[in-house]
Design a protein around this motif. Structure first.
Motif, PDB file in Angstrom:
ATOM      1  N   SER A  88     -16.583 -23.027 -22.135  1.00 42.03           N
ATOM      2  CA  SER A  88     -17.063 -21.758 -22.701  1.00 42.03           C
ATOM      3  C   SER A  88     -17.755 -20.892 -21.647  1.00 42.03           C
ATOM      4  O   SER A  88     -17.826 -19.665 -21.792  1.00 42.03           O
ATOM      5  N   VAL A  89     -18.257 -21.536 -20.585  1.00 42.63           N
ATOM      6  CA  VAL A  89     -19.075 -20.811 -19.598  1.00 42.63           C
ATOM      7  C   VAL A  89     -18.299 -19.717 -18.852  1.00 42.63           C
ATOM      8  O   VAL A  89     -18.795 -18.585 -18.737  1.00 42.63           O
ATOM      9  N   PRO A  90     -17.076 -19.991 -18.329  1.00 40.93           N
ATOM     10  CA  PRO A  90     -16.358 -18.906 -17.647  1.00 40.93           C
ATOM     11  C   PRO A  90     -16.128 -17.676 -18.521  1.00 40.93           C
ATOM     12  O   PRO A  90     -16.166 -16.535 -18.034  1.00 40.93           O
ATOM     13  N   PHE A  91     -15.916 -17.899 -19.812  1.00 43.43           N
ATOM     14  CA  PHE A  91     -15.693 -16.763 -20.715  1.00 43.43           C
ATOM     15  C   PHE A  91     -16.997 -16.008 -20.973  1.00 43.43           C
ATOM     16  O   PHE A  91     -16.987 -14.782 -21.158  1.00 43.43           O
ATOM     17  N   SER A  92     -18.124 -16.728 -20.969  1.00 38.54           N
ATOM     18  CA  SER A  92     -19.420 -16.054 -21.053  1.00 38.54           C
ATOM     19  C   SER A  92     -19.649 -15.180 -19.825  1.00 38.54           C
ATOM     20  O   SER A  92     -20.163 -14.058 -19.923  1.00 38.54           O
ATOM     21  N   VAL A  93     -19.258 -15.698 -18.664  1.00 37.21           N
ATOM     22  CA  VAL A  93     -19.378 -14.929 -17.418  1.00 37.21           C
ATOM     23  C   VAL A  93     -18.545 -13.645 -17.503  1.00 37.21           C
ATOM     24  O   VAL A  93     -19.026 -12.550 -17.163  1.00 37.21           O
ATOM     25  N   LEU A  94     -17.307 -13.767 -17.987  1.00 37.72           N
ATOM     26  CA  LEU A  94     -16.436 -12.594 -18.131  1.00 37.72           C
ATOM     27  C   LEU A  94     -16.999 -11.603 -19.149  1.00 37.72           C
ATOM     28  O   LEU A  94     -16.829 -10.381 -19.003  1.00 37.72           O
ATOM     29  N   TYR A  95     -17.672 -12.106 -20.172  1.00 41.55           N
ATOM     30  CA  TYR A  95     -18.314 -11.248 -21.171  1.00 41.55           C
ATOM     31  C   TYR A  95     -19.366 -10.352 -20.512  1.00 41.55           C
ATOM     32  O   TYR A  95     -19.362  -9.120 -20.680  1.00 41.55           O
ATOM     33  N   TYR A  96     -20.250 -10.960 -19.727  1.00 45.71           N
ATOM     34  CA  TYR A  96     -21.318 -10.175 -19.092  1.00 45.71           C
ATOM     35  C   TYR A  96     -20.781  -9.260 -17.999  1.00 45.71           C
ATOM     36  O   TYR A  96     -21.306  -8.161 -17.792  1.00 45.71           O
ATOM     37  N   LEU A  97     -19.733  -9.694 -17.304  1.00 44.17           N
ATOM     38  CA  LEU A  97     -19.116  -8.826 -16.301  1.00 44.17           C
ATOM     39  C   LEU A  97     -18.479  -7.598 -16.957  1.00 44.17           C
ATOM     40  O   LEU A  97     -18.533  -6.485 -16.406  1.00 44.17           O
ATOM     41  N   SER A  98     -17.892  -7.794 -18.133  1.00 42.47           N
ATOM     42  CA  SER A  98     -17.310  -6.662 -18.868  1.00 42.47           C
ATOM     43  C   SER A  98     -18.389  -5.666 -19.276  1.00 42.47           C
ATOM     44  O   SER A  98     -18.186  -4.442 -19.191  1.00 42.47           O
ATOM     45  N   LEU A  99     -19.535  -6.175 -19.721  1.00 41.72           N
ATOM     46  CA  LEU A  99     -20.645  -5.280 -20.056  1.00 41.72           C
ATOM     47  C   LEU A  99     -21.149  -4.544 -18.816  1.00 41.72           C
ATOM     48  O   LEU A  99     -21.538  -3.370 -18.890  1.00 41.72           O
ATOM     49  N   PHE A 100     -21.126  -5.237 -17.668  1.00 38.33           N
ATOM     50  CA  PHE A 100     -21.567  -4.643 -16.403  1.00 38.33           C
ATOM     51  C   PHE A 100     -20.733  -3.405 -16.054  1.00 38.33           C
ATOM     52  O   PHE A 100     -21.261  -2.399 -15.562  1.00 38.33           O
ATOM     53  N   PHE A 101     -19.424  -3.470 -16.348  1.00 36.66           N
ATOM     54  CA  PHE A 101     -18.510  -2.379 -15.973  1.00 36.66           C
ATOM     55  C   PHE A 101     -18.193  -1.436 -17.136  1.00 36.66           C
ATOM     56  O   PHE A 101     -17.260  -0.638 -17.048  1.00 36.66           O
ATOM     57  N   ILE A 102     -18.973  -1.485 -18.203  1.00 37.63           N
ATOM     58  CA  ILE A 102     -18.630  -0.761 -19.430  1.00 37.63           C
ATOM     59  C   ILE A 102     -18.588   0.759 -19.230  1.00 37.63           C
ATOM     60  O   ILE A 102     -17.846   1.464 -19.917  1.00 37.63           O
ATOM     61  N   ASP A 103     -19.352   1.274 -18.286  1.00 39.89           N
ATOM     62  CA  ASP A 103     -19.378   2.732 -18.080  1.00 39.89           C
ATOM     63  C   ASP A 103     -18.053   3.280 -17.554  1.00 39.89           C
ATOM     64  O   ASP A 103     -17.788   4.479 -17.664  1.00 39.89           O
ATOM     65  N   HIS A 104     -17.202   2.415 -17.014  1.00 43.11           N
ATOM     66  CA  HIS A 104     -15.903   2.873 -16.495  1.00 43.11           C
ATOM     67  C   HIS A 104     -14.954   3.264 -17.634  1.00 43.11           C
ATOM     68  O   HIS A 104     -14.145   4.180 -17.485  1.00 43.11           O
ATOM     69  N   ASN A 105     -15.042   2.554 -18.732  1.00 41.77           N
ATOM     70  CA  ASN A 105     -14.243   2.864 -19.930  1.00 41.77           C
ATOM     71  C   ASN A 105     -14.897   2.124 -21.097  1.00 41.77           C
ATOM     72  O   ASN A 105     -14.705   0.920 -21.271  1.00 41.77           O
ATOM     73  N   VAL A 106     -15.685   2.845 -21.875  1.00 43.09           N
ATOM     74  CA  VAL A 106     -16.566   2.204 -22.854  1.00 43.09           C
ATOM     75  C   VAL A 106     -15.797   1.336 -23.855  1.00 43.09           C
ATOM     76  O   VAL A 106     -16.099   0.153 -24.039  1.00 43.09           O
ATOM     77  N   TRP A 107     -14.783   1.909 -24.494  1.00 41.71           N
ATOM     78  CA  TRP A 107     -14.068   1.147 -25.521  1.00 41.71           C
ATOM     79  C   TRP A 107     -13.279  -0.026 -24.924  1.00 41.71           C
ATOM     80  O   TRP A 107     -13.273  -1.134 -25.480  1.00 41.71           O
ATOM     81  N   LEU A 108     -12.637   0.193 -23.798  1.00 42.90           N
ATOM     82  CA  LEU A 108     -11.853  -0.873 -23.173  1.00 42.90           C
ATOM     83  C   LEU A 108     -12.731  -2.065 -22.811  1.00 42.90           C
ATOM     84  O   LEU A 108     -12.430  -3.212 -23.174  1.00 42.90           O
ATOM     85  N   PHE A 109     -13.831  -1.797 -22.110  1.00 34.25           N
ATOM     86  CA  PHE A 109     -14.674  -2.906 -21.653  1.00 34.25           C
ATOM     87  C   PHE A 109     -15.506  -3.492 -22.794  1.00 34.25           C
ATOM     88  O   PHE A 109     -15.863  -4.669 -22.755  1.00 34.25           O
ATOM     89  N   ALA A 110     -15.797  -2.685 -23.824  1.00 36.06           N
ATOM     90  CA  ALA A 110     -16.485  -3.233 -25.000  1.00 36.06           C
ATOM     91  C   ALA A 110     -15.581  -4.234 -25.721  1.00 36.06           C
ATOM     92  O   ALA A 110     -16.024  -5.328 -26.112  1.00 36.06           O
ATOM     93  N   ILE A 111     -14.312  -3.886 -25.890  1.00 34.99           N
ATOM     94  CA  ILE A 111     -13.359  -4.787 -26.549  1.00 34.99           C
ATOM     95  C   ILE A 111     -13.112  -6.032 -25.697  1.00 34.99           C
ATOM     96  O   ILE A 111     -13.054  -7.158 -26.219  1.00 34.99           O
ATOM     97  N   LEU A 112     -12.978  -5.846 -24.382  1.00 30.79           N
ATOM     98  CA  LEU A 112     -12.834  -7.006 -23.500  1.00 30.79           C
ATOM     99  C   LEU A 112     -14.048  -7.921 -23.589  1.00 30.79           C
ATOM    100  O   LEU A 112     -13.915  -9.153 -23.672  1.00 30.79           O
ATOM    101  N   ALA A 113     -15.243  -7.326 -23.581  1.00 34.48           N
ATOM    102  CA  ALA A 113     -16.475  -8.109 -23.663  1.00 34.48           C
ATOM    103  C   ALA A 113     -16.520  -8.927 -24.946  1.00 34.48           C
ATOM    104  O   ALA A 113     -16.808 -10.141 -24.935  1.00 34.48           O
ATOM    105  N   ILE A 114     -16.224  -8.278 -26.065  1.00 34.43           N
ATOM    106  CA  ILE A 114     -16.260  -8.955 -27.360  1.00 34.43           C
ATOM    107  C   ILE A 114     -15.202 -10.057 -27.434  1.00 34.43           C
ATOM    108  O   ILE A 114     -15.438 -11.136 -27.990  1.00 34.43           O
ATOM    109  N   THR A 115     -14.037  -9.815 -26.858  1.00 35.52           N
ATOM    110  CA  THR A 115     -12.971 -10.826 -26.845  1.00 35.52           C
ATOM    111  C   THR A 115     -13.408 -12.060 -26.058  1.00 35.52           C
ATOM    112  O   THR A 115     -13.284 -13.205 -26.529  1.00 35.52           O
ATOM    113  N   PHE A 116     -13.932 -11.847 -24.848  1.00 39.59           N
ATOM    114  CA  PHE A 116     -14.407 -12.977 -24.032  1.00 39.59           C
ATOM    115  C   PHE A 116     -15.566 -13.708 -24.716  1.00 39.59           C
ATOM    116  O   PHE A 116     -15.642 -14.940 -24.682  1.00 39.59           O
TER     117      PHE A 116
END
Length: 389
Positions: A88-116
């Motif tokens: 589960s840990v690598p996916f948690s890492v990807l979750y926080y990384l997606s939140l880190f980059f959310i300003d680049h495309n809010v909906w895209l990275f929000a959905i990626l974050a929630i998926t991870f």
């Protein structure tokens, strides 16, 4: 009946497996707690103050989780409980990384974050709850849970203060990096965990049939109710007090820390009572008191009122949650080799309650302000009484 509080807690045995499991959970509580209180606020600001967008995102999140729980349990069959939690840990890492980059495309990275995030949850929660049911002792489970939760709570006193300070002075991205480090460190105790032989034996359709089966109606209703009240507390209460306090992170952090401090001693006392008295009697009293607390929260308008009502609500929460959570692990243990199957339908019921509640609140907010979402939480709280412990 005389209660010897300190003696009872000295006699609460903590098996090594339970200590390792909860060390991981406590570290996870710290990492996730740094963001959890302010996550709805984070999304709310990123979506240009659109509460509807936040609700849609969370509906997507828990709908996805509903469908991922069974595959997550199946993966536990193949790699074991310990490796599933580690995975589960690598996916948690990807979750926080997606939140880190959310300003680049809010909906895209929000959905990626929630998926991870939900993939991580699917790999984590079923083996965690299955392991807790196996490692903990039936006659001492209330004291064991309260002792362990209180250790976590002592740490959590400082989390809202630290979180609000870091957000104000360094921003959310700094917080994400700190959380990532703690998440990785939290994996260490799991490496030393003894393997548990459990196999999830149902197909997805068998799981769905068992979720809605008449014999499991109490599980469906009680955990759907729990999911309902929890999602209101997760999203709408933090947003409400943040708006009430003029969008001040420090004020929200300070009052949250004070409320956690008050609840610690109450939780210890209720854990002792939970092992000595019938769970149903304590639970029924707690759910009624807790539902009243949600109704009172509708009318709070000042800092003092928030503190007083929240302190009362936390007392009611301790009375309600201790027997309910102890009963959950008792029930999982009673299912024997089907403990993981019980955990899966429980998780699905929680998701179902959250999704339905969010749908109802989405319609409610067309006519009423945000604080009336607390009525939905009050109704959900009363559904916990349908459990058969």
């Amino acid at each position: 009946m005389k209660l010897n509080f300190w003696k009872d807690y000295q006699q609460a045995d903590l098996p090594p497996g339970l200590s390792l499991l909860y060390t991981n959970r406590t570290m996870g509580t710290v990492s996730k707690g740094l963001l959890l209180l302010f996550l709805p606020v984070f999304f709310y600001t990123k979506f240009n103050l659109s509460l509807e967008s936040v609700i849609y995102l969370y509906i997507f999140s828990f709908t996805l989780m509903f469908f991922l729980v069974v595959p997550g349990a199946k993966m536990m069959n193949k790699i074991g409980m310990r490796r599933s939690i580690i995975l589960s840990v690598p996916f948690s890492v990807l979750y926080y990384l997606s939140l880190f980059f959310i300003d680049h495309n809010v909906w895209l990275f929000a959905i990626l974050a929630i998926t991870f995030l939900n993939i991580a949850r699917a790999f984590y929660w079923v083996p965690y709850h299955t392991g807790f049911a196996k490692f903990s002792h039936g006659g001492q489970r209330g004291r064991q849970m309260s002792m362990l939760t209180t250790i976590s709570d002592f740490i959590q006193i400082f989390i809202p203060l630290l979180s609000s300070y870091l957000i104000v002075n360094f921003g959310f991205n700094f917080l994400f990096i700190l959380i990532l480090i703690i998440e990785l460190l939290a994996t260490i105790p799991i490496i030393f965990l003894s393997p548990i032989s459990e196999r999830f034996s149902w197909t997805w359709w068998e799981t769905l049939k068992n979720l809605f089966a008449k014999k499991n109606r109490d599980i469906l209703w009680s955990y759907a109710g729990d999911g309902t009240q929890a999602i209101v507390g997760l999203i709408f209460w933090p947003l409400f007090i943040w708006l009430l306090f003029n969008e001040s992170y420090e004020a929200v952090g300070l009052i949250s820390a004070g409320i956690i401090l008050i609840s610690i001693i109450l939780r210890l006392i209720m854990g002792d009572y939970a092992d000595k008295f019938e769970h149903n009697k304590v639970l029924k009293s707690g759910t009624i008191l807790y539902a009243i607390g949600w109704c009172l929260k509708i009318f709070v308008a000042t800092t003092f009122q928030v503190f007083i009502v929240s302190a009362y609500h936390n007392l009611a929460a301790v009375i309600m949650r201790t027997p309910f959570d102890v009963g959950m692990y008792d029930q999982a243990a009673d299912w024997g080799h089907y403990a993981d199957e019980f955990t899966v339908i429980r998780e699905m019921a929680l998701c179902l309650g959250r999704v339905v509640a969010l749908g109802v609140i989405l319609l409610l907010l067309l006519f009423l302000p945000i604080n009336y979402a607390f009525l939905i939480a009050a109704g959900g709280s009363l559904l916990l009484n349908t459990s058969r412990y």
